[in-house]
Write a protein that holds these residues in place. Structure first.
Motif, mmCIF file in Angstrom:
data_model
loop_
_atom_site.group_PDB
_atom_site.id
_atom_site.type_symbol
_atom_site.label_atom_id
_atom_site.label_comp_id
_atom_site.label_asym_id
_atom_site.label_seq_id
_atom_site.Cartn_x
_atom_site.Cartn_y
_atom_site.Cartn_z
ATOM 1 N N ALA A 1 0.992 -1.107 0.024
ATOM 2 C CA ALA A 1 -0.018 0.181 -0.018
ATOM 3 C C ALA A 1 0.979 1.204 0.208
ATOM 4 O O ALA A 1 0.517 2.111 -0.632
ATOM 5 N N GLN A 2 1.917 1.250 0.861
ATOM 6 C CA GLN A 2 2.630 2.518 0.664
ATOM 7 C C GLN A 2 3.500 2.761 -0.676
ATOM 8 O O GLN A 2 3.668 3.784 -0.971
ATOM 9 N N LYS A 3 3.719 1.507 -1.180
ATOM 10 C CA LYS A 3 4.498 1.914 -2.777
ATOM 11 C C LYS A 3 3.368 2.144 -3.550
ATOM 12 O O LYS A 3 3.818 3.180 -4.432
ATOM 13 N N VAL A 4 2.362 1.622 -3.566
ATOM 14 C CA VAL A 4 1.269 2.195 -4.428
ATOM 15 C C VAL A 4 0.761 3.638 -4.309
ATOM 16 O O VAL A 4 0.878 4.432 -5.213
ATOM 17 N N VAL A 5 0.539 3.881 -3.156
ATOM 18 C CA VAL A 5 0.070 5.361 -2.804
ATOM 19 C C VAL A 5 1.199 6.316 -3.022
ATOM 20 O O VAL A 5 0.981 7.406 -3.462
ATOM 21 N N GLY A 6 2.389 5.915 -2.676
ATOM 22 C CA GLY A 6 3.531 6.492 -2.802
ATOM 23 C C GLY A 6 3.752 6.901 -4.158
ATOM 24 O O GLY A 6 4.208 8.142 -4.686
ATOM 25 N N ALA A 7 3.418 6.100 -5.080
ATOM 26 C CA ALA A 7 3.910 6.329 -6.686
ATOM 27 C C ALA A 7 2.707 7.098 -7.326
ATOM 28 O O ALA A 7 3.125 8.113 -8.006
ATOM 29 N N TRP A 8 1.481 7.341 -6.594
ATOM 30 C CA TRP A 8 0.359 8.227 -7.082
ATOM 31 C C TRP A 8 0.852 9.504 -6.303
ATOM 32 O O TRP A 8 0.791 10.507 -7.161
#
Length: 441
Positions: A254-261
């Motif tokens: 979740a941190q990586k996905v939201v961070g990419a956004w």
């Protein structure tokens, strides 16, 4: 973990707010970007200093939109003076829910923005697009669609092995406005299949009645000891993006996905360091302003306020005016001055009439709680101020991070996203025109 659980409950508050009414095109102003809470070993000076630095690091990530500022050569020097940027703090003692002492602090927005500019890092403003995320998770019990809690059951059980909490926490840590589909979509097998297959056309149709700026579709599954996610993001103002990532846990994914956004949006909307001025600035939208007399009164009223440095019109239409106001100090101080003038009434989304069928605002003012702040340190005062309670209790942690609907016309919205400072909205009630008496009566 208790802090994370409280963030989860706070996300439930957001879900409750969003479920009752429709946000105009999804845009929101994010409050609490400069307020953070971190665990500390004790109230000893060295431990507090470490807490200030960790808190500033988290705030810099939210405000810049960049998750990793480690490559900045002057970052260590900036963190070394973290205490000088603290506007207020509270030392919270360990209790039954929290195993360690905590330090909650609010950093001055002007100081943080200028600090980022000093290391040549852009600043992402408080007006941010709202992302509607359709997330399908393959857990041991099967595939499940993450949804926000039902308005009638805001404390409903977590779904998909903590997946919702993981994305809520990731969004809060990066200052990214994120909303999940409503609870009544949870049992829709067809929608679940569409999300898993990432069929954007079908998902767009299902999203038409849910206001948003950006649309994300994510599928998360576990292979062996690794969690994987594939996602697509598209919408207003950005090109369609897709990517696949992996992590050791749902939280890491979740941190990586939201961070990419967040990285992508900050790249699009952040203000370059060279454009950050020494004085703070805010756009103030006032209506109804339907005469030259109203226009002159609004300009004069704001111009006479002590924190205001300059006032100039940005856009003028038939019944509204948008003003650029430069001011000294923090935004909360300017808002206090405006609140003292009874002709200005803060314009909250829940008060706006129309077909959205919005609920009336709560009488306790808790619709969009504001972060507790103190005025900046005065002359000769260098240390941040301890908040006035001595028992170390936390108060209301839900004040740390909130969204407020940003109700702007389409032509104003894109400019608001590209502005460093948020847009304030007020209703104006000008002084009545006194008619001359008729001597003949």
């Amino acid at each position: 973990m208790a802090f994370l659980a409280r963030l989860k409950r706070q996300a439930g508050l957001l879900a409750l707010l969003l479920s009752g009414f429709s946000l105009p095109l999804g845009a929101v102003t994010v409050g609490g970007l400069y307020t953070v809470e971190v665990p500390v070993a004790s109230s000893a000076p060295d431990d507090l200093k470490q807490g200030y630095q960790e808190g500033l690091k988290q705030v810099l990530a939210r405000v810049s939109g960049q998750g990793d500022l480690g490559a900045q050569g002057n970052l260590d020097e900036l963190l070394g003076r973290a205490e000088s940027l603290v506007q207020s703090y509270q030392f919270l003692r360990a209790d039954e829910e929290n195993q360690s002492d905590r330090l909650r602090m609010t950093f001055g927005a002007v100081g943080v923005n200028q600090a980022l500019a000093s290391i040549d890092v852009p600043v992402w403003g408080a007006n941010r697009p709202l992302t509607l995320a359709w997330i399908a998770v393959e857990a041991p019990g099967g595939r499940e669609l993450l949804v926000r809690p039902d308005a009638d059951e805001p404390d409903s059980a977590e779904n998909a092995d903590g997946g919702r909490q993981a994305f809520d926490e990731a969004a809060a840590s990066r200052g990214l406005p994120l909303v999940l589909p409503p609870a009544d979509r949870a049992d829709n097998g067809r929608l679940l299949s569409e999300v898993w297959g990432q069929f954007m056309g079908s998902i767009k149709e299902a999203s038409e009645i849910i206001d948003h700026n950006l649309l994300a579709v994510v599928k998360v599954n576990r292979t062996g000891g690794t969690w994987q996610a594939a996602w697509r993001l598209e919408g207003e103002g950005i090109e369609s993006t897709e990517q696949a990532i992996s992590g050791a846990s749902p939280q890491a994914v979740a941190q990586k996905v939201v961070g990419a956004w967040a990285d992508r949006l900050a790249e699009r909307y952040a203000v370059a360091a060279g454009d950050i001025s020494d004085s703070a600035r805010v756009d103030i939208l006032v209506e109804p302003v339907d005469s030259l007399r109203d226009y002159a009164q609004v300009m004069a009223a704001l111009g006479k306020m002590t924190p205001v440095v300059a006032v100039s019109p940005v856009r003028v239409s038939a019944e509204r005016i948008t003003l650029k106001v430069s001011f000294s100090g923090e935004l909360s101080q300017l808002q206090q001055y405006i609140a003292l003038d009874p002709r200005f009434t803060e314009w909250r989304g829940a008060e706006t009439s129309g077909p959205q069928n919005r609920p009336a605002p709560r009488q306790d003012g808790a619709d969009f709680p504001l972060a507790v702040t103190q005025p900046p340190a005065g002359e000769g005062q260098t240390a941040p101020r301890q908040q006035p309670w001595d028992d170390g209790q936390a108060g209301d942690l839900d004040q740390l991070f909130q969204y407020r609907p940003l109700e702007l016309a389409a032509e104003d919205r894109e400019q608001a996203f590209e502005s460093l400072y948020q847009t304030l909205k007020y209703r104006w009630r000008g002084e009545p025109v006194v008619q001359p008496s008729n001597p003949g009566n």
